[in-house]
Every structure is written in C-alpha cells, then in structure tokens.
Scaffold this motif. Structure first.
Motif, PDB file in Angstrom:
ATOM      1  N   GLY A 112      -3.887  11.083   3.814  1.00 25.15           N
ATOM      2  CA  GLY A 112      -4.787  10.381   4.715  1.00 25.15           C
ATOM      3  C   GLY A 112      -5.586   9.261   4.085  1.00 25.15           C
ATOM      4  O   GLY A 112      -6.391   8.624   4.749  1.00 25.15           O
ATOM      5  N   TYR A 113      -5.374   9.001   2.795  1.00 24.45           N
ATOM      6  CA  TYR A 113      -6.070   7.917   2.100  1.00 24.45           C
ATOM      7  C   TYR A 113      -5.137   6.725   1.907  1.00 24.45           C
ATOM      8  O   TYR A 113      -3.954   6.897   1.631  1.00 24.45           O
ATOM      9  CB  TYR A 113      -6.578   8.376   0.723  1.00 24.45           C
ATOM     10  N   ASN A 114      -5.700   5.546   2.043  1.00 25.41           N
ATOM     11  CA  ASN A 114      -4.958   4.306   1.842  1.00 25.41           C
ATOM     12  C   ASN A 114      -5.175   3.828   0.406  1.00 25.41           C
ATOM     13  O   ASN A 114      -6.317   3.713  -0.043  1.00 25.41           O
ATOM     14  CB  ASN A 114      -5.458   3.238   2.819  1.00 25.41           C
ATOM     15  N   TYR A 115      -4.079   3.593  -0.319  1.00 28.84           N
ATOM     16  CA  TYR A 115      -4.146   3.120  -1.703  1.00 28.84           C
ATOM     17  C   TYR A 115      -3.528   1.729  -1.789  1.00 28.84           C
ATOM     18  O   TYR A 115      -2.386   1.533  -1.372  1.00 28.84           O
ATOM     19  CB  TYR A 115      -3.367   4.056  -2.633  1.00 28.84           C
ATOM     20  N   ILE A 116      -4.284   0.796  -2.345  1.00 29.30           N
ATOM     21  CA  ILE A 116      -3.797  -0.568  -2.553  1.00 29.30           C
ATOM     22  C   ILE A 116      -3.121  -0.616  -3.918  1.00 29.30           C
ATOM     23  O   ILE A 116      -3.662  -0.138  -4.917  1.00 29.30           O
ATOM     24  CB  ILE A 116      -4.951  -1.594  -2.494  1.00 29.30           C
ATOM     25  N   ILE A 117      -1.946  -1.207  -3.974  1.00 30.61           N
ATOM     26  CA  ILE A 117      -1.176  -1.274  -5.212  1.00 30.61           C
ATOM     27  C   ILE A 117      -1.737  -2.375  -6.098  1.00 30.61           C
ATOM     28  O   ILE A 117      -1.879  -3.516  -5.678  1.00 30.61           O
ATOM     29  CB  ILE A 117       0.309  -1.504  -4.903  1.00 30.61           C
ATOM     30  N   SER A 118      -2.070  -1.995  -7.327  1.00 35.85           N
ATOM     31  CA  SER A 118      -2.621  -2.957  -8.277  1.00 35.85           C
ATOM     32  C   SER A 118      -1.519  -3.411  -9.233  1.00 35.85           C
ATOM     33  O   SER A 118      -0.400  -2.913  -9.191  1.00 35.85           O
ATOM     34  CB  SER A 118      -3.765  -2.324  -9.075  1.00 35.85           C
ATOM     35  N   SER A 119      -1.876  -4.320 -10.108  1.00 37.94           N
ATOM     36  CA  SER A 119      -0.939  -4.759 -11.146  1.00 37.94           C
ATOM     37  C   SER A 119      -1.240  -4.045 -12.468  1.00 37.94           C
ATOM     38  O   SER A 119      -0.616  -4.341 -13.483  1.00 37.94           O
ATOM     39  CB  SER A 119      -1.011  -6.273 -11.323  1.00 37.94           C
TER      40      SER A 119
ATOM     41  N   TYR B 182       4.607   2.983 -15.188  1.00 36.09           N
ATOM     42  CA  TYR B 182       3.698   3.489 -14.164  1.00 36.09           C
ATOM     43  C   TYR B 182       2.713   2.397 -13.771  1.00 36.09           C
ATOM     44  O   TYR B 182       2.237   1.641 -14.606  1.00 36.09           O
ATOM     45  CB  TYR B 182       2.907   4.695 -14.690  1.00 36.09           C
ATOM     46  N   VAL B 183       2.404   2.347 -12.487  1.00 35.68           N
ATOM     47  CA  VAL B 183       1.430   1.373 -11.980  1.00 35.68           C
ATOM     48  C   VAL B 183       0.325   2.144 -11.257  1.00 35.68           C
ATOM     49  O   VAL B 183       0.564   3.208 -10.675  1.00 35.68           O
ATOM     50  CB  VAL B 183       2.108   0.326 -11.048  1.00 35.68           C
ATOM     51  N   LYS B 184      -0.882   1.611 -11.332  1.00 37.13           N
ATOM     52  CA  LYS B 184      -2.045   2.247 -10.722  1.00 37.13           C
ATOM     53  C   LYS B 184      -2.214   1.784  -9.278  1.00 37.13           C
ATOM     54  O   LYS B 184      -2.071   0.602  -8.974  1.00 37.13           O
ATOM     55  CB  LYS B 184      -3.293   1.890 -11.531  1.00 37.13           C
ATOM     56  N   ILE B 185      -2.513   2.744  -8.397  1.00 43.14           N
ATOM     57  CA  ILE B 185      -2.871   2.424  -7.013  1.00 43.14           C
ATOM     58  C   ILE B 185      -4.281   2.953  -6.774  1.00 43.14           C
ATOM     59  O   ILE B 185      -4.630   4.037  -7.222  1.00 43.14           O
ATOM     60  CB  ILE B 185      -1.851   2.978  -5.995  1.00 43.14           C
ATOM     61  N   ASN B 186      -5.100   2.172  -6.096  1.00 43.99           N
ATOM     62  CA  ASN B 186      -6.523   2.479  -5.921  1.00 43.99           C
ATOM     63  C   ASN B 186      -6.870   2.663  -4.452  1.00 43.99           C
ATOM     64  O   ASN B 186      -6.543   1.805  -3.621  1.00 43.99           O
ATOM     65  CB  ASN B 186      -7.378   1.358  -6.511  1.00 43.99           C
ATOM     66  N   SER B 187      -7.554   3.761  -4.157  1.00 43.70           N
ATOM     67  CA  SER B 187      -7.935   4.052  -2.777  1.00 43.70           C
ATOM     68  C   SER B 187      -9.017   3.096  -2.293  1.00 43.70           C
ATOM     69  O   SER B 187      -9.941   2.756  -3.023  1.00 43.70           O
ATOM     70  CB  SER B 187      -8.463   5.488  -2.684  1.00 43.70           C
ATOM     71  N   ASN B 188      -8.861   2.664  -1.061  1.00 44.57           N
ATOM     72  CA  ASN B 188      -9.925   1.886  -0.414  1.00 44.57           C
ATOM     73  C   ASN B 188     -10.425   2.614   0.822  1.00 44.57           C
ATOM     74  O   ASN B 188     -10.914   2.013   1.755  1.00 44.57           O
ATOM     75  CB  ASN B 188      -9.481   0.445  -0.111  1.00 44.57           C
ATOM     76  N   GLY B 189     -10.277   3.943   0.826  1.00 44.92           N
ATOM     77  CA  GLY B 189     -10.814   4.765   1.907  1.00 44.92           C
ATOM     78  C   GLY B 189      -9.732   5.431   2.732  1.00 44.92           C
ATOM     79  O   GLY B 189      -8.548   5.375   2.415  1.00 44.92           O
TER      80      GLY B 189
ATOM     81  N   PHE C 171       0.812  -1.213   0.000  1.00 51.17           N
ATOM     82  CA  PHE C 171       0.000   0.000   0.000  1.00 51.17           C
ATOM     83  C   PHE C 171       0.848   1.267   0.000  1.00 51.17           C
ATOM     84  O   PHE C 171       2.046   1.249   0.249  1.00 51.17           O
ATOM     85  CB  PHE C 171      -0.939   0.022   1.205  1.00 51.17           C
ATOM     86  N   VAL C 172       0.156   2.379  -0.275  1.00 51.42           N
ATOM     87  CA  VAL C 172       0.687   3.736  -0.163  1.00 51.42           C
ATOM     88  C   VAL C 172      -0.351   4.531   0.616  1.00 51.42           C
ATOM     89  O   VAL C 172      -1.551   4.356   0.413  1.00 51.42           O
ATOM     90  CB  VAL C 172       0.883   4.379  -1.560  1.00 51.42           C
ATOM     91  N   VAL C 173       0.090   5.415   1.507  1.00 51.48           N
ATOM     92  CA  VAL C 173      -0.822   6.336   2.173  1.00 51.48           C
ATOM     93  C   VAL C 173      -0.443   7.744   1.731  1.00 51.48           C
ATOM     94  O   VAL C 173       0.717   8.153   1.825  1.00 51.48           O
ATOM     95  CB  VAL C 173      -0.763   6.204   3.712  1.00 51.48           C
TER      96      VAL C 173
END
Length: 119
Positions: A38-45, A106-113, A33-35
């Motif tokens: 204040g948002y948590n982002y899960i690293i995608s492929s 570049y890789v996409k990271i998606n917020s989960n809140g 993850f990346v924060v």
C-alpha cells in the motif's frame, strides 16, 4: 482533384498525430514507481551495496505498461517487470526505503507515502 488532396492532407495528418498521442499517453507517468504493502516508492538512481541488502521481502506481481486500475494491495511497478525481487535495506524501515535487484546490482526506492494519497 489536386485541390481536394491539398485540403485533405492536413486533416489526415492531424488525425494520425491525434491517434498516436492517445496510444502514448497511457504510460506517461511523472515518476517510475513501485507499490508495495500500500506504499508508493519512487525509484531513485542511488545504488546499494550488496552488504547493505537485508532479507527478500517480496517480488513485483504486475508490470504496468498503461494507466489501469489496480488494488493498492497488489505489488506493481511501471518500471520493473513481474518477478523483480524487492529487499529490505539493513537499518532502514521497510516503509521508508527498499532495495530492488536489477541486472547491474541493487537500486534504492524511497516511499513518498501511501499509494493513492496526495503527496
């Protein structure tokens, strides 16, 4: 003397295994993850084309190699090293997804809140 060694060997082995597991358990997260803000982002492929990348928004300030207390206002990751660049993605809200510059693109990271809130 041999009986004592046979008795103590499993005990020493058990101690070695237990100590080794403690060291490795600190960095055993469910996700990479990346924060950011204040948002948590899960690293995608998911890879992102350079033409989809917007402006640079920030960079990783802290690399976590163990579970430690950090401020949710810090920018940190358990995958990317300090100095890794974060970018907006054209047409996508920054609090939904970001792009991360890697060695291969570049890789996409998606917020989960919000960080620290239950999913």
């Amino acid at each position: 003397m041999k009986k004592a060694m046979y008795f103590l060997f499993p005990f020493y082995l058990l101690i070695l295994i237990a100590c080794n597991n403690q060291e490795n358990s600190n960095a055993d997260w469910e996700h990479s993850f990346v924060v950011w803000e204040g948002y948590n982002y899960i690293i995608s492929s998911d890879e992102i084309k350079e033409t989809e990348i917007g402006e640079k928004v920030d960079e990783i300030q802290t690399y976590l190699d163990g579970e430690v207390n950090v401020s949710k206002n810090d920018i940190f990751s358990n995958k990317f090293k300090k100095g890794t660049l974060l970018y907006s993605i054209k047409g996508i809200d920054k609090h939904k997804s970001l792009g991360v510059k890697t060695e291969s693109g570049y890789v996409k990271i998606n917020s989960n809140g919000k960080y620290g809130e239950d999913e």
